[in-house]
Each structure stands twice: as structure tokens, then as C-alpha cells.
Design a protein around this motif. Structure first.
Motif, PDB file in Angstrom:
ATOM      1  N   ALA A   1       0.843  -1.266  -0.058  1.00 48.38           N
ATOM      2  CA  ALA A   1      -0.098   0.141  -0.060  1.00 48.38           C
ATOM      3  C   ALA A   1       0.737   1.166  -0.103  1.00 48.38           C
ATOM      4  O   ALA A   1       2.053   1.343   0.463  1.00 48.38           O
ATOM      5  CB  ALA A   1      -1.012   0.153   1.321  1.00 48.38           C
TER       6      ALA A   1
ATOM      7  N   GLU B   1      -4.184   1.501   6.274  1.00 48.68           N
ATOM      8  CA  GLU B   1      -5.471   1.191   5.155  1.00 48.68           C
ATOM      9  C   GLU B   1      -6.198   2.578   5.081  1.00 48.68           C
ATOM     10  O   GLU B   1      -6.327   3.146   4.311  1.00 48.68           O
ATOM     11  CB  GLU B   1      -6.135   0.218   5.436  1.00 48.68           C
ATOM     12  CG  GLU B   1      -7.346  -0.118   4.479  1.00 48.68           C
ATOM     13  CD  GLU B   1      -8.257  -1.171   4.680  1.00 48.68           C
ATOM     14  OE1 GLU B   1      -9.311  -1.275   4.295  1.00 48.68           O
ATOM     15  OE2 GLU B   1      -7.770  -1.895   6.044  1.00 48.68           O
ATOM     16  N   LEU B   2      -6.525   3.250   6.275  1.00 48.63           N
ATOM     17  CA  LEU B   2      -7.359   4.447   6.410  1.00 48.63           C
ATOM     18  C   LEU B   2      -6.503   5.619   5.973  1.00 48.63           C
ATOM     19  O   LEU B   2      -6.954   6.463   5.123  1.00 48.63           O
ATOM     20  CB  LEU B   2      -7.876   4.629   7.827  1.00 48.63           C
ATOM     21  CG  LEU B   2      -8.823   3.796   8.538  1.00 48.63           C
ATOM     22  CD1 LEU B   2      -8.855   3.729   9.960  1.00 48.63           C
ATOM     23  CD2 LEU B   2     -10.049   3.604   7.828  1.00 48.63           C
TER      24      LEU B   2
ATOM     25  N   ASP C   1      -4.196   5.604   3.523  1.00 49.96           N
ATOM     26  CA  ASP C   1      -4.113   5.178   2.016  1.00 49.96           C
ATOM     27  C   ASP C   1      -5.473   5.921   1.484  1.00 49.96           C
ATOM     28  O   ASP C   1      -5.430   6.233   0.515  1.00 49.96           O
ATOM     29  CB  ASP C   1      -3.848   3.895   1.627  1.00 49.96           C
ATOM     30  CG  ASP C   1      -2.384   3.699   2.124  1.00 49.96           C
ATOM     31  OD1 ASP C   1      -1.636   4.454   2.307  1.00 49.96           O
ATOM     32  OD2 ASP C   1      -2.032   2.302   1.956  1.00 49.96           O
ATOM     33  N   GLN C   2      -6.733   5.374   1.853  1.00 49.73           N
ATOM     34  CA  GLN C   2      -7.961   5.771   1.664  1.00 49.73           C
ATOM     35  C   GLN C   2      -7.846   7.299   1.471  1.00 49.73           C
ATOM     36  O   GLN C   2      -8.386   7.897   0.606  1.00 49.73           O
ATOM     37  CB  GLN C   2      -9.012   5.211   2.560  1.00 49.73           C
ATOM     38  CG  GLN C   2     -10.272   5.719   2.122  1.00 49.73           C
ATOM     39  CD  GLN C   2     -11.400   5.395   3.337  1.00 49.73           C
ATOM     40  OE1 GLN C   2     -11.412   4.132   3.708  1.00 49.73           O
ATOM     41  NE2 GLN C   2     -12.201   6.185   3.605  1.00 49.73           N
ATOM     42  N   LEU C   3      -7.472   7.978   2.503  1.00 54.16           N
ATOM     43  CA  LEU C   3      -7.540   9.517   2.741  1.00 54.16           C
ATOM     44  C   LEU C   3      -6.738   9.913   1.475  1.00 54.16           C
ATOM     45  O   LEU C   3      -7.169  10.909   0.651  1.00 54.16           O
ATOM     46  CB  LEU C   3      -7.452  10.024   3.862  1.00 54.16           C
ATOM     47  CG  LEU C   3      -8.185  10.158   5.034  1.00 54.16           C
ATOM     48  CD1 LEU C   3      -7.780  10.880   6.152  1.00 54.16           C
ATOM     49  CD2 LEU C   3      -9.357  10.958   4.395  1.00 54.16           C
TER      50      LEU C   3
ATOM     51  N   ALA D   1      -5.912   8.842  -1.376  1.00 57.41           N
ATOM     52  CA  ALA D   1      -6.619   8.542  -2.695  1.00 57.41           C
ATOM     53  C   ALA D   1      -7.748   9.531  -2.811  1.00 57.41           C
ATOM     54  O   ALA D   1      -7.776   9.910  -3.774  1.00 57.41           O
ATOM     55  CB  ALA D   1      -6.919   7.037  -2.791  1.00 57.41           C
ATOM     56  N   MET D   2      -8.485   9.716  -1.804  1.00 58.55           N
ATOM     57  CA  MET D   2      -9.616  10.695  -2.124  1.00 58.55           C
ATOM     58  C   MET D   2      -9.036  12.166  -2.212  1.00 58.55           C
ATOM     59  O   MET D   2      -9.647  12.822  -3.257  1.00 58.55           O
ATOM     60  CB  MET D   2     -10.268  10.684  -0.655  1.00 58.55           C
ATOM     61  CG  MET D   2     -11.210   9.322  -0.417  1.00 58.55           C
ATOM     62  SD  MET D   2     -11.989   9.402   1.289  1.00 58.55           S
ATOM     63  CE  MET D   2     -13.349  10.499   0.670  1.00 58.55           C
TER      64      MET D   2
ATOM     65  N   ARG E   1     -13.573   2.948   7.788  1.00 62.63           N
ATOM     66  CA  ARG E   1     -13.423   3.514   6.637  1.00 62.63           C
ATOM     67  C   ARG E   1     -14.635   4.452   6.286  1.00 62.63           C
ATOM     68  O   ARG E   1     -14.352   5.520   5.604  1.00 62.63           O
ATOM     69  CB  ARG E   1     -13.544   2.361   5.441  1.00 62.63           C
ATOM     70  CG  ARG E   1     -11.989   1.460   5.380  1.00 62.63           C
ATOM     71  CD  ARG E   1     -12.011   0.785   4.199  1.00 62.63           C
ATOM     72  NE  ARG E   1     -12.878  -0.100   4.081  1.00 62.63           N
ATOM     73  CZ  ARG E   1     -12.821  -1.666   4.746  1.00 62.63           C
ATOM     74  NH1 ARG E   1     -11.558  -1.890   5.214  1.00 62.63           N
ATOM     75  NH2 ARG E   1     -13.599  -2.314   4.732  1.00 62.63           N
ATOM     76  N   GLN E   2     -15.976   4.164   6.467  1.00 59.00           N
ATOM     77  CA  GLN E   2     -16.856   4.947   6.322  1.00 59.00           C
ATOM     78  C   GLN E   2     -17.011   6.069   7.110  1.00 59.00           C
ATOM     79  O   GLN E   2     -17.100   7.284   6.603  1.00 59.00           O
ATOM     80  CB  GLN E   2     -18.185   3.905   6.563  1.00 59.00           C
ATOM     81  CG  GLN E   2     -19.298   4.817   6.530  1.00 59.00           C
ATOM     82  CD  GLN E   2     -20.851   4.024   6.505  1.00 59.00           C
ATOM     83  OE1 GLN E   2     -20.720   2.747   6.316  1.00 59.00           O
ATOM     84  NE2 GLN E   2     -21.796   4.669   7.233  1.00 59.00           N
TER      85      GLN E   2
ATOM     86  N   ALA F   1     -13.993   8.480   5.762  1.00 60.64           N
ATOM     87  CA  ALA F   1     -14.403   9.292   4.072  1.00 60.64           C
ATOM     88  C   ALA F   1     -15.524  10.121   4.618  1.00 60.64           C
ATOM     89  O   ALA F   1     -15.426  11.333   4.152  1.00 60.64           O
ATOM     90  CB  ALA F   1     -15.079   7.951   3.595  1.00 60.64           C
TER      91      ALA F   1
END
Length: 290
Positions: free
Chosen positions: A2, A24-25, A27-29, A31-32, A110-111, A114
């Protein structure tokens, strides 16, 4: 691997949530944020290790002590935290919080994470400071801090603009100290515009009620401005000729810690393109004087 997995370390520990989930969280941010920047035709930001450490420590402070603020429980502001951790670059901080997370399960976090970010991105003028930080063209990096304490979730996005470098200067100095700041603008299309030296008293730990009230942060009103030397016979409107030696890229500026009382000075280096109105701060270097 990741994108942010190389940043996993002991300083990322959050009670009840694994390091892998935090990564993971994060990486999610990232990407957003980069998807949103792409919509505006802006370059992507990269992870900054130091900013992530600083953001994580602040997120943990807020989650542990039940507040959400740009100020920490020690009274320091974002640019002070980043600078005293070893950074020199300009920063912009976004803070978001929730006190009723659904659970510590990865899917629920994650929800929630986000949602907190989308709430910042969806701001509208004139109250859109967080959105403007996300979409600031000058920002090149970001650090992400995520912390959970009980049902309290805190998320910190610390954006960084990396456009110059400076010769190392001490983080502590005596009252009234004088020294030269030497540096260089690295981004080809930019040049040094001016330098401001801000002063504010040493911070004190605020009361919890004060920290629980939302408010914007900024530089203090007490400062001196240093301008680039003009070639003879040119002068500025006030008759001065400037004190910073600069060819636009390399510079040397005489810095004076001008107050007779203890405090924190922040040296702000402003850069510009060929258009004077398009300038921004590219360095925030803090010095504790006492």
C-alpha cells in the motif's frame, strides 16, 4: 504494498485499532485527496513522513483528551508542532472529529473517516478553509493522523508545501539574538518575495472548554517584514532599499529576534511567480527565545 505502508511505526499506535487498519485508512484518505485534486487539474500530493508523525500525535492528543482544535493541549499551533518536530516548510492543517463512531471494525472506520473528509471537501465559500487547503495548488505533500479513543475518532490532514530549503538554524535562541537565514528556492518558476518574522508569547496549556470551541488559527499580528534589496537607485515607496540579499533563488536575510520577552518567533518565507498577486508562504520556521 500500500502507498502508505512504509509509514507504519510505533508512533501510529491507536488503542483498539491495528497498525494495518490505520495504514489502510491513511491510504484511503490520500486516494480521496488526490482524486479531488485531479478534478481541479492539480498535481497529486505525496505522503510526508514527518507531517504524518506530527498529525498522528495531534490526533491522539485530541482523542485522548476529548477535544477537536488546531491548538494542542500544550497550546501549540500546527506550524509550531511541525517546525519544532524538525520541519521547515509551510503547512495547512485540517482537523475533523466524531464522538460516536459506529465501531472499531475496519469497514465502519473506513466509512466514518471518508465521511469526515467529505464534510471538509464539501464546504462552500466563504467558510471553505478546509476545502481550500485540500485544493491548494502549492501543496506538494500531506501527512495524515488518525486516532480512536473509545468512540471518539479524530482525523488530521497536515498539508505541506515543499518549495525551498534553508541552512539549519537552532530551534532555541537567546532573547534579542541576531543571525543570518540562508536558503534557496527550489521550484523553477518561483522566486523569493519577502520574509516576515512573527512573534508571539510562549504558549500556555489552554483550558479544556477553550479547546472544545472551534476557531481558526493564524499568524500573530506582531511581526516585522523584510524585503529584498533593490538595485541602486531604486527604492520602495517608504524610501527603504531592502535588507535581503537575493538573486531570486538563493537568499541571505538578517534575522533579529526583536522582543525583550520570551516567546516563539516564526520566520515566514514568501515566494511568488512572475505575477505579484500569486504568492504564498513556503517556509514556517519556529524558534523559541527565552
Amino acid at each position: 504494498m500500500a502507498v502508505g505502508s512504509t509509514l507504519i511505526g510505533p508512533w501510529l499506535q491507536t488503542r483498539g485499532v491495528s497498525e494495518a487498519v490505520i495504514a489502510e485508512l491513511r491510504d484511503q484518505l490520500l486516494a480521496m485527496i488526490n482524486e479531488e485534486r485531479e478534478i481541479d487539474n492539480l498535481s497529486a500530493v505525496k505522503f510526508d513522513d514527518l507531517a504524518t508523525q506530527v498529525a498522528t500525535a495531534h490526533a491522539q492528543d485530541m482523542a485522548r483528551n476529548n477535544f477537536a482544535s488546531h491548538w494542542g493541549s500544550d497550546g501549540r499551533k500546527p506550524y509550531q508542532r511541525y517546525s519544532f518536530a524538525g520541519g521547515i516548510h509551510a503547512t495547512e492543517e485540517n482537523v475533523s472529529s466524531a464522538n460516536n463512531t459506529w465501531s472499531l471494525k475496519a469497514a465502519d472506520l473506513r466509512q466514518d473517516v471518508a465521511y469526515l473528509h467529505v464534510r471538509l471537501y464539501s464546504e462552500t465559500p466563504p467558510n471553505d478553509g478546509h476545502r481550500r487547503a485540500i485544493l491548494a495548488p502549492q501543496n506538494t505533500h500531506v501527512g495524515v493522523g488518525i486516532a480512536v479513543e473509545g468512540l471518539r475518532l479524530r482525523v488530521v490532514e497536515l498539508f505541506v508545501a515543499k518549495h525551498l530549503e534553508v541552512v539549519s538554524i537552532p530551534q532555541k535562541a537567546e532573547i534579542g539574538a541576531k543571525f543570518d537565514l540562508k536558503g534557496q528556492v527550489l521550484t523553477p518558476e518561483l522566486e523569493l518575495a519577502q520574509i516576515q518574522v512573527f512573534y508571539e508569547p510562549l504558549p500556555l496549556p489552554p483550558e479544556l472548554k477553550w479547546l472544545q470551541t472551534s476557531r481558526p488559527y493564524g499568524f500573530p499580528d506582531d511581526y516585522v517584514a523584510l524585503r529584498v534589496k533593490l538595485p541602486k537607485p531604486l527604492k520602495y515607496i517608504d524610501g527603504s532599499t531592502g535588507v535581503i540579499e537575493s538573486d531570486g533563488k538563493k537568499f541571505r536575510a538578517p534575522i533579529h529576534l526583536f522582543r525583550s520577552t520570551p516567546g516563539i518567533y516564526t520566520i515566514g518565507c514568501w515566494v511568488k511567480t512572475g505575477s505579484p498577486e500569486k504568492r504564498f508562504i513556503a517556509a514556517e520556521i519556529c524558534i523559541r527565545s527565552e
